[in-house]
Design a protein around this motif. Structure first.
Motif, PDB file in Angstrom:
ATOM      1  N   LYS A 157      -5.002 -11.822  -9.045  1.00 34.97           N
ATOM      2  CA  LYS A 157      -3.741 -12.321  -8.491  1.00 34.97           C
ATOM      3  C   LYS A 157      -2.819 -11.166  -8.106  1.00 34.97           C
ATOM      4  CE  LYS A 157      -2.805 -16.092  -8.180  1.00 34.97           C
ATOM      5  NZ  LYS A 157      -3.092 -17.062  -7.071  1.00 34.97           N
ATOM      6  N   ALA A 158      -2.830 -10.096  -8.902  1.00 33.64           N
ATOM      7  CA  ALA A 158      -2.032  -8.920  -8.545  1.00 33.64           C
ATOM      8  C   ALA A 158      -2.541  -8.292  -7.247  1.00 33.64           C
ATOM      9  CB  ALA A 158      -2.067  -7.899  -9.679  1.00 33.64           C
ATOM     10  N   GLU A 159      -3.853  -8.216  -7.084  1.00 32.21           N
ATOM     11  CA  GLU A 159      -4.413  -7.650  -5.854  1.00 32.21           C
ATOM     12  C   GLU A 159      -4.101  -8.539  -4.647  1.00 32.21           C
ATOM     13  OE1 GLU A 159      -5.274  -4.761  -5.919  1.00 32.21           O
ATOM     14  OE2 GLU A 159      -6.367  -4.239  -7.741  1.00 32.21           O
ATOM     15  N   GLN A 160      -4.041  -9.844  -4.869  1.00 30.22           N
ATOM     16  CA  GLN A 160      -3.626 -10.740  -3.787  1.00 30.22           C
ATOM     17  C   GLN A 160      -2.206 -10.410  -3.331  1.00 30.22           C
ATOM     18  OE1 GLN A 160      -4.038 -14.754  -5.291  1.00 30.22           O
ATOM     19  NE2 GLN A 160      -5.990 -15.064  -4.229  1.00 30.22           N
ATOM     20  N   VAL A 161      -1.317 -10.214  -4.288  1.00 28.84           N
ATOM     21  CA  VAL A 161       0.066  -9.874  -3.965  1.00 28.84           C
ATOM     22  C   VAL A 161       0.117  -8.587  -3.153  1.00 28.84           C
ATOM     23  CG1 VAL A 161       2.275  -9.173  -4.953  1.00 28.84           C
ATOM     24  CG2 VAL A 161       1.020 -11.082  -5.968  1.00 28.84           C
ATOM     25  N   LEU A 162      -0.738  -7.632  -3.513  1.00 32.82           N
ATOM     26  CA  LEU A 162      -0.786  -6.343  -2.824  1.00 32.82           C
ATOM     27  C   LEU A 162      -1.598  -6.402  -1.541  1.00 32.82           C
ATOM     28  CD1 LEU A 162      -1.309  -4.140  -5.997  1.00 32.82           C
ATOM     29  CD2 LEU A 162       0.769  -4.249  -4.592  1.00 32.82           C
ATOM     30  N   GLU A 163      -2.182  -7.569  -1.245  1.00 31.36           N
ATOM     31  CA  GLU A 163      -2.966  -7.810  -0.023  1.00 31.36           C
ATOM     32  C   GLU A 163      -4.177  -6.894   0.075  1.00 31.36           C
ATOM     33  OE1 GLU A 163      -0.195  -7.618   3.220  1.00 31.36           O
ATOM     34  OE2 GLU A 163       0.645  -9.578   2.756  1.00 31.36           O
ATOM     35  N   ASP A 164      -4.782  -6.603  -1.069  1.00 30.52           N
ATOM     36  CA  ASP A 164      -6.029  -5.840  -1.105  1.00 30.52           C
ATOM     37  C   ASP A 164      -7.157  -6.846  -1.332  1.00 30.52           C
ATOM     38  OD1 ASP A 164      -8.223  -4.216  -1.620  1.00 30.52           O
ATOM     39  OD2 ASP A 164      -7.045  -2.707  -2.698  1.00 30.52           O
ATOM     40  N   THR A 165      -7.688  -7.374  -0.242  1.00 33.83           N
ATOM     41  CA  THR A 165      -8.663  -8.465  -0.330  1.00 33.83           C
ATOM     42  C   THR A 165      -9.944  -8.027  -1.015  1.00 33.83           C
ATOM     43  OG1 THR A 165      -7.758  -9.445   1.682  1.00 33.83           O
ATOM     44  CG2 THR A 165      -9.942 -10.186   1.007  1.00 33.83           C
TER      45      THR A 165
END
Length: 279
Positions: A157-165
């Protein structure tokens, strides 16, 4: 899955049983099973009571075969490990795990997008610092308990926020493999796979989520979406019909049915990933 779902609290029974081994997954390839969970419990105070020989793991060669004598293929092997959980959570390593988990959660949780809940914007340097520090704390917790799938879910979920798919997909893949009984982990992994065009993995994850909660028409529609992007248009059409029958007023289902029909008719190009649907 709630953001608190990963805390492994006091066990309700004295002994837990695990199947530990290796298997070949049609979408994911060679996987180990149970090892991270067992190692995590041992690190946190669990004790191995017994190890019993296992055997071959078989799966249907044709997953849709409903006959009494389906053709089976060898997909792996395993053994049974029994863990005494009486002292789980009592050692210093377990207490450190819980501290790392909680501090990481406090940093990441305000920025996680969950439907129906407000969240803080993540487009500031302070937010990015919080997310980076929170992820690092979770990774330290995972060094103690590598079987904590919900920790991987929160990292995802944190990576989603950072847009790192790519990073989000990897984190949700680990969560999906560790939390096999939670449809949300499968759903998140499915969507990240669809963003990257990994349709085979997305379809398998969507099938698994639907199997866990067949009454959820949103999961049925997700499977139809994955099948559509994967080019399995006939099954996609049949599946979205089921979703519409269960939730006829859902505009997502209506729009998805129309899109599938347009692709089948040749009026819309075959999408290769989720972004293609916006073109």
């Amino acid at each position: 899955m709630s953001e608190e779902a990963g805390s492994q609290g006091e066990p309700k029974q004295k002994e837990w049983e695990f199947r530990v081994g290796v298997r070949v997954d049609p979408a994911e390839g060679l996987l180990s099973t149970g090892m991270d969970e067992v190692n995590g419990l041992i690190n946190r105070g669990g004790k191995v009571v017994s190890i019993e020989g296992g055997g071959a793991v078989l799966r249907k060669l044709n997953k849709d075969d409903t006959s009494d004598d389906p053709v089976m293929t060898l997909s792996g092997c395993d053994m049974k490990v029994v863990i005494d959980m009486t002292e789980f959570g009592s050692n210093a390593a377990s207490q450190e795990h819980d501290r790392l988990y909680q501090e990481g959660l406090e940093l990441i949780n305000p920025y996680i997008f969950i439907v129906g809940r407000e969240h803080e914007p993540a487009d500031t340097e302070a937010a990015r610092d919080d997310l980076a520090q929170g992820k690092e704390l979770f990774r330290q917790a995972l060094e103690i308990d590598p079987g904590n799938g919900a920790a991987w879910w929160i990292i995802g979920k944190a990576e989603q926020v950072l847009e790192d798919t790519e990073a989000a997909c990897d984190a949700f893949r680990k969560a999906y493999q560790l939390i096999q009984n939670n449809p949300d982990a499968a759903r998140e992994y499915m969507f990240e796979c669809l963003k990257l065009g990994r349709t085979k993995q997305a379809i398998e994850a969507a099938r698994h989520a639907r199997k866990l909660k067949p009454e959820d028409m949103g999961l049925v529609a997700n499977l139809a979406l994955a099948l559509m992007i994967g080019g399995e248009l006939e099954e996609a059409a049949d599946t979205i019909e089921i979703a519409l029958a269960g939730a006829p007023d859902d505009p997502i289902n209506v729009n998805l049915q129309q899109r599938i029909a347009e692709i089948r008719a040749g009026n819309q190009p075959q999408p290769q990933n989720l972004a293609d649907l916006d073109e």
